[in-house]
Design an enzyme around this catalytic site. Structure first.
Site, PDB file in Angstrom:
ATOM      1  N   ASP A   1       0.873  -1.170   0.000  1.00  0.00           N
ATOM      2  CA  ASP A   1       0.000   0.000   0.000  1.00  0.00           C
ATOM      3  C   ASP A   1       0.914   1.224   0.000  1.00  0.00           C
ATOM      4  O   ASP A   1       2.099   1.155   0.335  1.00  0.00           O
ATOM      5  CB  ASP A   1      -0.961   0.000   1.199  1.00  0.00           C
ATOM      6  CG  ASP A   1      -2.149   0.947   0.959  1.00  0.00           C
ATOM      7  OD1 ASP A   1      -2.101   1.732  -0.026  1.00  0.00           O
ATOM      8  OD2 ASP A   1      -3.112   0.918   1.735  1.00  0.00           O
TER       9      ASP A   1
HETATM   10  C1  BGC Z   1      -5.026   3.349  -0.084  1.00  0.00           C
HETATM   11  C2  BGC Z   1      -5.030   2.337  -1.211  1.00  0.00           C
HETATM   12  C3  BGC Z   1      -4.817   3.039  -2.525  1.00  0.00           C
HETATM   13  C4  BGC Z   1      -3.515   3.826  -2.467  1.00  0.00           C
HETATM   14  C5  BGC Z   1      -3.216   4.594  -3.736  1.00  0.00           C
HETATM   15  C6  BGC Z   1      -3.796   4.228  -0.129  1.00  0.00           C
HETATM   16  O1  BGC Z   1      -3.874   5.238   0.807  1.00  0.00           O
HETATM   17  O2  BGC Z   1      -5.094   2.684   1.161  1.00  0.00           O
HETATM   18  O3  BGC Z   1      -6.244   1.647  -1.225  1.00  0.00           O
HETATM   19  O4  BGC Z   1      -4.797   2.118  -3.572  1.00  0.00           O
HETATM   20  O5  BGC Z   1      -3.605   4.770  -1.406  1.00  0.00           O
HETATM   21  O6  BGC Z   1      -4.129   5.623  -3.922  1.00  0.00           O
END
Ligand code: BGC
Length: 884
Positions: free
Chosen positions: A286
């Site tokens: 993530d």
């Molecule tokens: C989220 C993810 C997301 C990523 C990119 C993160 O803060 O938890 O679900 O894909 O950001 O935007």
């Protein structure tokens, strides 16, 4: 000893058990779009057997030779670089081996693309709770195919979706972005989605592996989850998707599980995900979740996002040179990136997993968005009007358009629908059909539609849109124009990628400029927000010149996406066009040191009555109408990414509004526009109540389809709906000293409600249609359940047949299990007076528990009741079976 339950037959109906019934085709009254794939039994069949998947997207060619050749041509530095984002959304290209830059994008309701702005619009489908409410993996698959088409259009190779964490607590802030409280429903919808996306040749990253079931302290929280709930609930959803749909990627979560952060969790990633389940895809962190070079690589992480500064890249090469890691360990991760590139067509000279000729094309995004939205609508209640209705009086819905003269449409969300949840799930649709616009378009010409705001729960001023014509001009310090873009609304945002020609170095200011033509006279509210200097000029007058109020909130993404606002009142005249410019000089351009980021906002709201007068106006509109349709909603401030909810109340004065409108008009229909449960204290005072969820861009058209009866509301609750937060058995989302104990063990959702003395407002699986179903008989075979049912109503309908398993007899020697659990489901359709039959597989896992403390799935022999019904609390047929 056999591994299968004995077969029995049980019926509450005198009809003899029939043989397999011919599957009727989609009924005309269910709409022209009815896909043959959504017919009887289709709901569960494709998902039911491990390895049964023949989807072209899941089976990719054997790339080992070509990957080895490419790997052999790379030096250590290049390999290390390949495991780190080169920017917010992509990996570096390596032209020497024909590797193009792999681009990733959120996910899950659309494909945003590289830009975090409206310049590059996307189809916005309904949110994940809505998709799950369809209980139809085939529909999820079709949604996935459309998303693949969107991804290809935008040059995206990997979609950062689906989100398959569970609804553990209704307070979870990203509840709207997850499917359900049940792992099987989550797994089956998720598998359908993954199949669809990958059939279009685009990768998925099933997220967030694992335990990201709430948002509070999400970067650091240590979720303590015992082996049984971990296996039987939280991992089960991922396991189903990995073993049935074979995703090409997984995203590991921010949080820790049992003391180890997920980007370093060797046991769960390497032993369970890859080892036990055979996951052969790429593991992406993530965003900013990777924290330690050696531990992350050893834990099984392949790619650290976003870049360019991550724990991989140069620090990884240095760790190998320092002897802390072997180069072969780096090679293993690079191989997985190369396979992902090959599968998605980013490695030249290698056939992608899906041949271009096989990629579905020409899918109508608006049609898919509308179909999913109406199929997701859950009709919670549909009674005749009035407190003491006459016998045989018809329920309020569907409305008879021919009998209507005047319709009152009430609620801020009826005009400005909340079509999607906030945070990384945000996309920017090219158009939105509001409930008001959808109803106006669908109602016959002579019907008068009266709108009243009634109550506006928003605490932030909405982004300027109606009446504004705006573009964003990016300027260098000497005033030179670097780039210019038309704006969809008053939010200028770039996250990860600045517009072409604009860099951190050359950008000095951005001007949002154009004109505003007020639609009404009076005191309008304008708002400016952004971290930097803001100067707003309207009609030649400077209305604001000063510093923005900075950023709110502890979560950096949340703070960047929602800067605090400053408000200005302006007395304006209807129809008088005024030139407008908001100039923004950003304080800094970045999210930490890594990614380019920029946000500032111009907000606008119309002159407003005070709260009492708004409610009075709505009551007057309702009193004079044949029907009052009230849309109530949550706001970005109470339901979004980066924080959890503190209560389940509808914000503002919406509860009061509904009670007052219902008192004024016995034919009041309430539409709840939220992604997750809210308390509905007036629910028994209104004859009709529907959930639209966050319905995506075609919100209003889908709502009109359902209210006016062109289509049935097809949804069933994917999560239990409590009457009050205080009744919910599991609510905790706040860690103590950094730790959150999942003390409820395997009892969440309906599994936990069965232990409480209080009934929920609406149980898991509940949802009404416009016809009546009689469940006629249920047969079991060793590994399936066959249910025959009859459409006893006057119109065609679609029913979700749900199968639960309940242990019976003396179970005291066994580990404590829920009273019943979902083991399968299917969607059936039938015309009025027709019968239909569906066969639903009974998976072996349904009879197993995870043994503690030694591990391993253990079959629990004994007698069980197989139940078929309309919800977890409305079971119509049952049969005993014995599992040995
Ligand atoms: C989220 C993810 C997301 C990523 C990119 C993160 O803060 O938890 O679900 O894909 O950001 O935007």
């Amino acid at each position: 000893m056999t591994d299968q339950p004995h077969a029995h037959h049980a019926t509450r109906d005198p009809h003899p058990a029939p043989g397999p019934h011919p599957a009727p085709g989609p009924h005309p009254a269910l709409g022209p779009e009815s896909d043959p794939g959504t017919g009887p039994g289709a709901g569960s069949a494709p998902d039911s057997r491990p390895g049964s998947d023949s989807a072209s997207g899941a089976d990719s060619p054997d790339y080992s030779a070509v990957v080895e050749r490419a790997l052999g041509a790379l030096d250590l530095d290049t390999k290390a670089r390949l495991l780190s984002g080169q920017d917010m959304w992509s990996l570096p290209a390596v032209p020497a081996i024909g590797l193009r830059s792999l681009v990733m994008s959120d996910g899950p309701i659309g494909v945003r693309g590289r830009l975090w702005s409206a310049e590059d619009p996307s189809v916005a489908l309904p949110s994940p709770t809505a998709l799950a409410a369809t209980w139809d993996p085939e529909l999820a698959r079709r949604a996935g195919r459309l998303l693949a088409q969107e991804a290809r259009r935008k040059g995206v190779h990997v979609l950062l979706a689906p989100t398959v964490n569970l609804h553990r607590s209704p307070l979870g802030g990203r509840h709207f972005e997850c499917y359900a409280e049940d792992p099987l429903l989550t797994g089956m919808i998720g598998a359908g989605y993954v199949r669809g996306v990958q059939e279009g040749g685009v990768g998925t990253t099933v997220k967030h592996f694992v335990g990201n079931d709430a948002e509070t302290d999400r970067f650091t929280v240590d979720n303590r989850i015992a082996p049984r709930p971990l296996r039987e609930l939280y991992l089960a959803a991922f396991e189903h998707i990995v073993t049935h749909a074979r995703p090409w990627g997984v995203m590991t979560a921010y949080n820790q599980v049992n003391g180890t952060t997920m980007t370093e969790h060797h046991h769960l990633v390497t032993e369970v995900l890859r080892g036990e389940w055979g996951f052969d895809g790429c593991n992406v962190s993530d965003w900013t979740a990777a924290r330690h070079t050696v531990r992350a690589l050893r834990g099984g992480l392949d790619v650290a996002m976003p870049g360019p500064r991550t724990v991989f890249g140069a620090p990884l090469a240095a760790a190998v040179r320092a002897g802390l890691l072997a180069e072969t360990e780096v090679d293993a991760a690079v191989r997985r990136v190369l396979v992902l590139a090959a599968r998605t067509g980013a490695l030249d000279g290698v056939p992608p997993a899906v041949a271009p000729a096989d990629v579905p094309q020409g899918i109508d995004g608006r049609a898919v968005a509308r179909e999913v939205a109406r199929r997701a609508v859950v009709l919670l209640r549909n009674e005749p009007p009035g407190q003491a209705p006459e016998e045989d009086a018809a329920p309020v819905l569907p409305l008879d358009a021919a009998a209507l003269r005047r319709v009152a449409v009430i609620g801020a969300a009826a005009r400005d629908a909340r079509v999607l949840g906030g945070g990384s799930a945000t996309v920017f649709p090219a158009q939105i059909v509001s409930p008001l616009a959808g109803l106006r378009a669908a109602l016959p010409d002579g019907v008068e539609v009266a709108f009243a705001t009634g109550a506006d729960p928003r605490t932030r001023v909405p982004h300027a849109r109606d009446g504004f014509t705006l573009s964003a001009r990016y300027l260098a310090a000497d005033g030179r124009l670097l780039a210019e873009h038309q704006q969809f609304d008053g939010r200028v945002q770039a996250l990860g990628t600045l517009p072409d020609g604009v860099t951190r170095q050359n950008l000095h200011a951005v001007e949002l400029t154009g004109s505003f033509t007020p639609r009404t006279s009076g005191t309008h509210t304008l708002a400016v927000a952004g971290s930097g200097r803001l100067r707003l000029t309207l009609g030649g007058t400077v209305l604001f010149d000063g510093e923005g109020a900075g950023q709110e909130g502890a979560d950096p993404f949340e703070a960047l996406l929602n800067p605090a606002e400053r408000r200005i009142g302006a007395d304006l005249t209807e129809g008088e066009e005024l030139p407008l410019t908001l100039r923004f000089v950003p304080q800094s351009l970045g999210l930490g040191e890594g990614a380019d980021a920029l946000t500032f906002v111009l907000g606008h709201s119309e002159p407003q009555l005070d709260g009492d007068a708004e409610i009075e106006e709505a009551v007057r509109a309702a009193a004079g109408a044949d029907v009052a349709i009230v849309v109530v909603a949550t706001t970005e401030e109470v339901e979004s990414e980066g924080f959890d909810r503190t209560d389940l109340r509808l914000p503002g004065r919406q509860d009061e509004l509904v009670a007052r409108v219902a008192a004024a008009n016995p034919r009041t229909v309430v539409v709840v526009n939220s992604g997750s449960p809210v308390e509905l204290p007036w629910r028994d005072e209104v004859p009709a109540l529907l959930l639209s969820w966050f319905p995506g861009q075609e919100a209003g058209s889908a709502l009109a389809d359902v209210l006016l009866g062109a289509h049935e509301p097809g949804g069933r609750l994917p999560t239990t709906w409590p009457a009050r937060l205080a009744d919910a058995p599991v609510t905790t989302v706040t860690p103590t000293d950094g730790t959150l104990h999942y003390t409820e063990g395997p009892f969440i959702g309906y599994r936990a409600w069965q232990h409480t003395t209080t009934a929920p407002a609406y149980p898991f699986g509940h949802g009404l249609g416009y016809t009546d179903w009689e469940y006629e008989c249920l047969d079991t075979t060793p590994d399936s359940v066959r249910v025959r049912l009859h459409n006893a109503g006057a119109r065609a309908g679609r029913e979700v047949v749900q199968i639960y398993l309940a242990p019976t007899g003396d179970t005291s020697a066994e580990p404590e299990r829920p009273a019943r659990w979902l083991v399968g489901f299917a969607t059936v359709e039938a015309g009025p007076g027709e019968s239909t039959e569906t066969e639903i597989p009974l998976p072996a896992r349904a009879f197993e528990v995870w043994s503690e403390p030694d591990g391993g799935w253990r079959r629990i022999p004994g007698t069980y009741t197989v139940e078929a019904g309309r919800s977890s609390a409305d079971l119509r047929l049952a049969a005993q079976i014995t599992a040995e």
